[in-house]
Design an enzyme around this catalytic site. Structure first.
Site, PDB file in Angstrom:
ATOM      1  CB  CYS A 116     -14.927 -16.524  -5.484  1.00  0.00           C
ATOM      2  SG  CYS A 116     -15.675 -15.976  -6.892  1.00  0.00           S
ATOM      3  NE  ARG A 121     -10.001 -16.077  -2.094  1.00  0.00           N
ATOM      4  CZ  ARG A 121      -8.653 -16.357  -2.485  1.00  0.00           C
ATOM      5  NH1 ARG A 121      -7.527 -15.986  -1.627  1.00  0.00           N
ATOM      6  NH2 ARG A 121      -8.473 -17.157  -3.498  1.00  0.00           N
ATOM      7  CD1 TRP A 173     -13.496  -9.197  -7.049  1.00  0.00           C
ATOM      8  CD2 TRP A 173     -13.391 -10.091  -9.069  1.00  0.00           C
ATOM      9  NE1 TRP A 173     -13.211  -8.192  -8.074  1.00  0.00           N
ATOM     10  CE2 TRP A 173     -12.934  -8.706  -9.097  1.00  0.00           C
ATOM     11  CE3 TRP A 173     -13.157 -11.049 -10.165  1.00  0.00           C
ATOM     12  CZ2 TRP A 173     -12.400  -8.259 -10.345  1.00  0.00           C
ATOM     13  CZ3 TRP A 173     -12.782 -10.426 -11.392  1.00  0.00           C
ATOM     14  CH2 TRP A 173     -12.434  -9.108 -11.502  1.00  0.00           C
ATOM     15  CG  ASN A 187     -11.309 -18.991  -6.183  1.00  0.00           C
ATOM     16  OD1 ASN A 187     -11.586 -18.015  -6.834  1.00  0.00           O
ATOM     17  ND2 ASN A 187     -10.237 -19.273  -5.605  1.00  0.00           N
ATOM     18  N   GLY A 188     -12.511 -19.323  -9.213  1.00  0.00           N
ATOM     19  CA  GLY A 188     -11.701 -19.823 -10.322  1.00  0.00           C
ATOM     20  C   GLY A 188     -12.671 -19.560 -11.492  1.00  0.00           C
ATOM     21  CD  GLU A 242       2.750   0.590  -4.577  1.00  0.00           C
ATOM     22  OE1 GLU A 242       1.870   0.231  -3.486  1.00  0.00           O
ATOM     23  OE2 GLU A 242       2.565  -0.098  -5.759  1.00  0.00           O
ATOM     24  CE  LYS A 262      -1.340   0.379  -2.748  1.00  0.00           C
ATOM     25  NZ  LYS A 262      -0.372  -0.661  -3.255  1.00  0.00           N
ATOM     26  CD  GLU A 274      -4.476  -0.907  -5.553  1.00  0.00           C
ATOM     27  OE1 GLU A 274      -3.372  -0.808  -4.954  1.00  0.00           O
ATOM     28  OE2 GLU A 274      -4.813  -2.088  -5.467  1.00  0.00           O
ATOM     29  CG  HIS A 290       9.906  13.684 -23.596  1.00  0.00           C
ATOM     30  ND1 HIS A 290      10.816  14.194 -24.775  1.00  0.00           N
ATOM     31  CD2 HIS A 290      10.827  13.505 -22.525  1.00  0.00           C
ATOM     32  CE1 HIS A 290      12.027  14.348 -24.166  1.00  0.00           C
ATOM     33  NE2 HIS A 290      12.061  13.799 -23.071  1.00  0.00           N
ATOM     34  CE  LYS A 332      -3.659  -7.976   0.322  1.00  0.00           C
ATOM     35  NZ  LYS A 332      -2.949  -6.878   0.375  1.00  0.00           N
TER      36      LYS A 332
HETATM   37  C1  AGP Z   1      -1.929  -3.754  -4.676  1.00  0.00           C
HETATM   38  O1  AGP Z   1      -2.429  -2.706  -4.059  1.00  0.00           O
HETATM   39  C2  AGP Z   1      -2.953  -4.564  -5.333  1.00  0.00           C
HETATM   40  N1  AGP Z   1      -3.806  -5.544  -4.328  1.00  0.00           N
HETATM   41  C3  AGP Z   1      -2.484  -5.222  -6.431  1.00  0.00           C
HETATM   42  O2  AGP Z   1      -1.983  -4.650  -7.503  1.00  0.00           O
HETATM   43  C4  AGP Z   1      -1.452  -6.380  -6.059  1.00  0.00           C
HETATM   44  O3  AGP Z   1      -0.127  -5.919  -5.942  1.00  0.00           O
HETATM   45  C5  AGP Z   1      -1.169  -7.447  -7.345  1.00  0.00           C
HETATM   46  O4  AGP Z   1      -2.587  -7.965  -7.442  1.00  0.00           O
HETATM   47  C6  AGP Z   1      -0.174  -8.384  -6.908  1.00  0.00           C
HETATM   48  O5  AGP Z   1      -0.661  -9.195  -5.772  1.00  0.00           O
HETATM   49  P1  AGP Z   1       0.431 -10.418  -5.181  1.00  0.00           P
HETATM   50  O6  AGP Z   1       1.431  -9.523  -4.570  1.00  0.00           O
HETATM   51  O7  AGP Z   1      -0.604 -10.943  -4.077  1.00  0.00           O
HETATM   52  O8  AGP Z   1       0.750 -11.087  -6.249  1.00  0.00           O
END
Ligand code: AGP
Length: 588
Positions: free
Chosen positions: A2, A27, A73, A99-100, A467, A471, A474, A490, A583
């Site tokens: 959060c 967050r 969150w 948060n946590g 990657e 993207k 996500e 395979h 994030k």
């Molecule tokens: C990537 O678009 C995501 N937000 C997520 O996979 C992110 O890369 C991952 O949580 C790692 O975050 P960090 O680089 O802040 O450790």
């Protein structure tokens, strides 16, 4: 994960808290709530995004110059109004935002219910307000009660507390980020500096087991035994405008377009600094790149880059899996932990495990003063500026640029590496040319109703496919899978049907012939081939042409970042705040 923020000062708290909480919305955005001291504790909270809840409840109806706020969150308890923060004690005299995750909350809850406490929510957080109440009922003052309560909590937590008759905020940190901000007309405590950067760049980063007492005229930090401690003030060199959209529709599009500058900034470290890290790498006996998500994909690329440029083998691990491989770590081992936020719980845990074995830790991190930066023996910052969009874009290409520069320096070719990276940064402009952007936007309109997209690549491009798939998944919520071209036959080839889109990443190199024949295998089963390449090819049904450079992963990912963005827009998804994500992932 959060976002929490508190303000105590000479101005009305809610307008400031509303603006700051919005800056923390990356967050988590399941619910939001605020509490101020105004003849007692006053609270407004509800499920939903900040603007919707504010329109519904009007946070400005809360008066007072002391307040705390939260954007959630959800981890414990559903996304409901009564589970939204802040949470109070039995008599609504104490309010808490957190948060946590409190891991031992169920036994503490039973214990407190046994003592007659009445709970109003299903959250783990509400434990904290009742624990503090319990210690205050035993003649502890607010700060002492917070310290005693924190000793009973297990897990990851950063929380803020206010009490109805006390014009101050008490904060407590353990394994979740918390930073103080010293403003001209008031003081802040928050999960992230971006929340108060437009008021002050004077920040004090708190460490684990530290309690801070913040008033409108200052602050005092205490250790877990209640002893006062002094800490240095950091001056954050991010300007608030960087955390704005600067005219772009979304942060994602802005941050994709910032990559010409951010790649150059990533390699702007002086030679001495890069050489120091390169020497640590060259002297190490066993190198472990560790990260999560997008940062992990940058580490995967490091495996190929170090092998080809330095003839060195480096190990690459998912941070969440790394502790299973800690048995053979020694004090001569080197860990390179990569994280944009520097707060990802699995990465911090992997670093703790490594440090227990005497391993030296270097971190590549973007957020100044983050936990990872302060846990590391040496840290290289990405200099990418605040990355607000939940999706990592500019931070990924900055990580790749820094990894290339380190590899070239390890091989004694620093200048050559730097020159090549400057060339790559310039070539980003071609990739982002209006023709290319128009072409990618048109492709998004073609693919917007697809349920599956496959990506194939060989060698370094394999990590680009992973990657790229991340993207697309996500932000557009389309199932996407990246795979090594050689793996196609395979199994995955069985999934190819008429019209199924497949992105073939085919730079001009020794593996181009093989990846084109893989694309041909998909095409002959009806697949629709989208080529991202340095030149067109008859196999491609649609192609995006990219300037040819040796460091192609930095350029090849950008069209896929843009495609993901335009697919999200076409499908009505929020590019900056995808559902169910946040994030920085501060819980394991
Ligand atoms: C990537 O678009 C995501 N937000 C997520 O996979 C992110 O890369 C991952 O949580 C790692 O975050 P960090 O680089 O802040 O450790």
């Amino acid at each position: 994960m959060c976002g929490i923020v508190g303000y105590v000062g000479y101005e009305k708290a809610t307008p400031i808290l509303l603006e700051s909480t919005k800056k923390l919305e990356y967050r988590g955005y399941d619910s939001v709530g605020m509490s101020t001291i105004d003849n007692g504790i006053k609270i407004l909270k509800g499920a939903g995004r900040i603007d919707d809840v504010h329109n519904r409840l009007n946070f400005h109806s809360l008066s007072g110059n002391v307040g705390i706020s939260h954007t959630r969150w959800a981890t414990h308890g559903g996304v409901t109004d009564h589970n939204a923060h802040p949470h109070t004690d039995c008599n609504d005299r104490i309010a808490v935002v957190h948060n946590g995750i409190i891991e031992n909350y169920s036994e503490l809850r039973k214990e407190l219910i046994g003592k007659g406490h009445k709970f109003k929510s299903d959250t783990d957080t509400e434990i904290i307000s009742h624990l503090i109440e319990d210690f205050m009922n035993n003649d502890k003052n607010l700060r002492e009660a917070v310290i005693e309560a924190s000793k009973r909590l297990q897990g990851l937590f950063a929380f803020l507390v206010i009490k109805d008759d006390d014009e101050k905020i008490i904060s407590c940190k353990n394994k979740c980020p918390l930073v103080l901000g010293m403003g001209k007309t008031g003081n802040f405590v928050a999960s992230d500096v971006v929340s108060f950067l437009n008021h002050t760049n004077k920040a004090v980063f708190l460490d684990d087991n530290e309690i801070a007492e913040i008033t409108k005229d200052g602050y005092q930090i205490y250790d877990i035994h209640g002893n006062p401690i002094n800490k240095e003030i950091n001056y954050i060199d991010w300007n608030p405008e960087e955390a704005q959209k600067s005219g772009y529709e979304h942060f994602m599009l802005k941050e994709i377009n910032e990559q010409v500058e951010t790649i150059q900034k990533a390699i702007s470290h002086d030679k001495k600094t890069i050489q120091k890290v390169a020497d640590m790498i060259n002297d190490a006996y066993g190198i472990f790149f560790v990260a999560c998500g997008t940062s992990y994909h940058a580490c995967l690329s490091a495996g190929y880059i170090f092998s080809s440029i330095t003839k060195k083998h480096v190990n690459v691990f998912l941070a969440s899996e790394f502790p299973n491989f800690s048995h053979f770590l020694t004090k001569n081992t080197l860990m390179i932990a990569v994280s944009q936020s520097g707060e990802t719980a699995d990465v911090l845990e992997a670093v703790r495990v490594a440090k227990e074995k005497g391993v030296k830790v270097i971190s590549l991190v973007n957020v100044m003063g983050s936990s990872l930066m302060r846990m590391s023996d040496f840290s290289l910052v990405l200099n990418a500026g605040p990355e607000i969009c939940v999706l990592a874009t500019k931070s990924f290409t900055s990580q790749l640029a820094l990894i290339y520069l380190l590899a070239y320096t390890c091989a004694g070719r620093y200048e050559e590496g730097k020159d090549k990276l400057k060339e790559v940064a310039e070539k980003v402009k071609n990739v982002l040319s209006p023709e290319n952007v128009k072409k990618i936007n048109k492709l998004a309109k073609k693919l917007k109703n697809k349920n599956d997209i496959y990506l194939i690549g060989r060698g370094l491009s394999y990590s680009t496919t992973l990657e790229g798939a991340l993207k697309l998944k996500e932000v557009s919520y389309i199932h996407a899978e990246g795979l090594a071209g050689g793996e196609l036959k395979h199994g995955t080839l069985a999934l190819i049907e008429d019209g199924m889109p497949c992105i073939a990443i085919a730079p001009n190199n020794g593996m181009k012939k093989d990846i084109l024949s893989n694309a041909m295998e998909i095409k002959s089963r009806g697949g629709y081939i989208i080529g991202i390449a340095n030149e067109d090819n008859e196999i491609f049904d649609y192609s995006i042409i990219i300037p040819e450079v040796e460091m192609h992963p930095i350029l090849m990912i950008i069209p896929i970042q843009l495609l993901a963005y335009y697919l999200a827009v076409e499908r009505g998804c929020d590019p900056d705040k995808p559902r169910n994500l946040a994030k920085s992932v501060t819980v394991k």
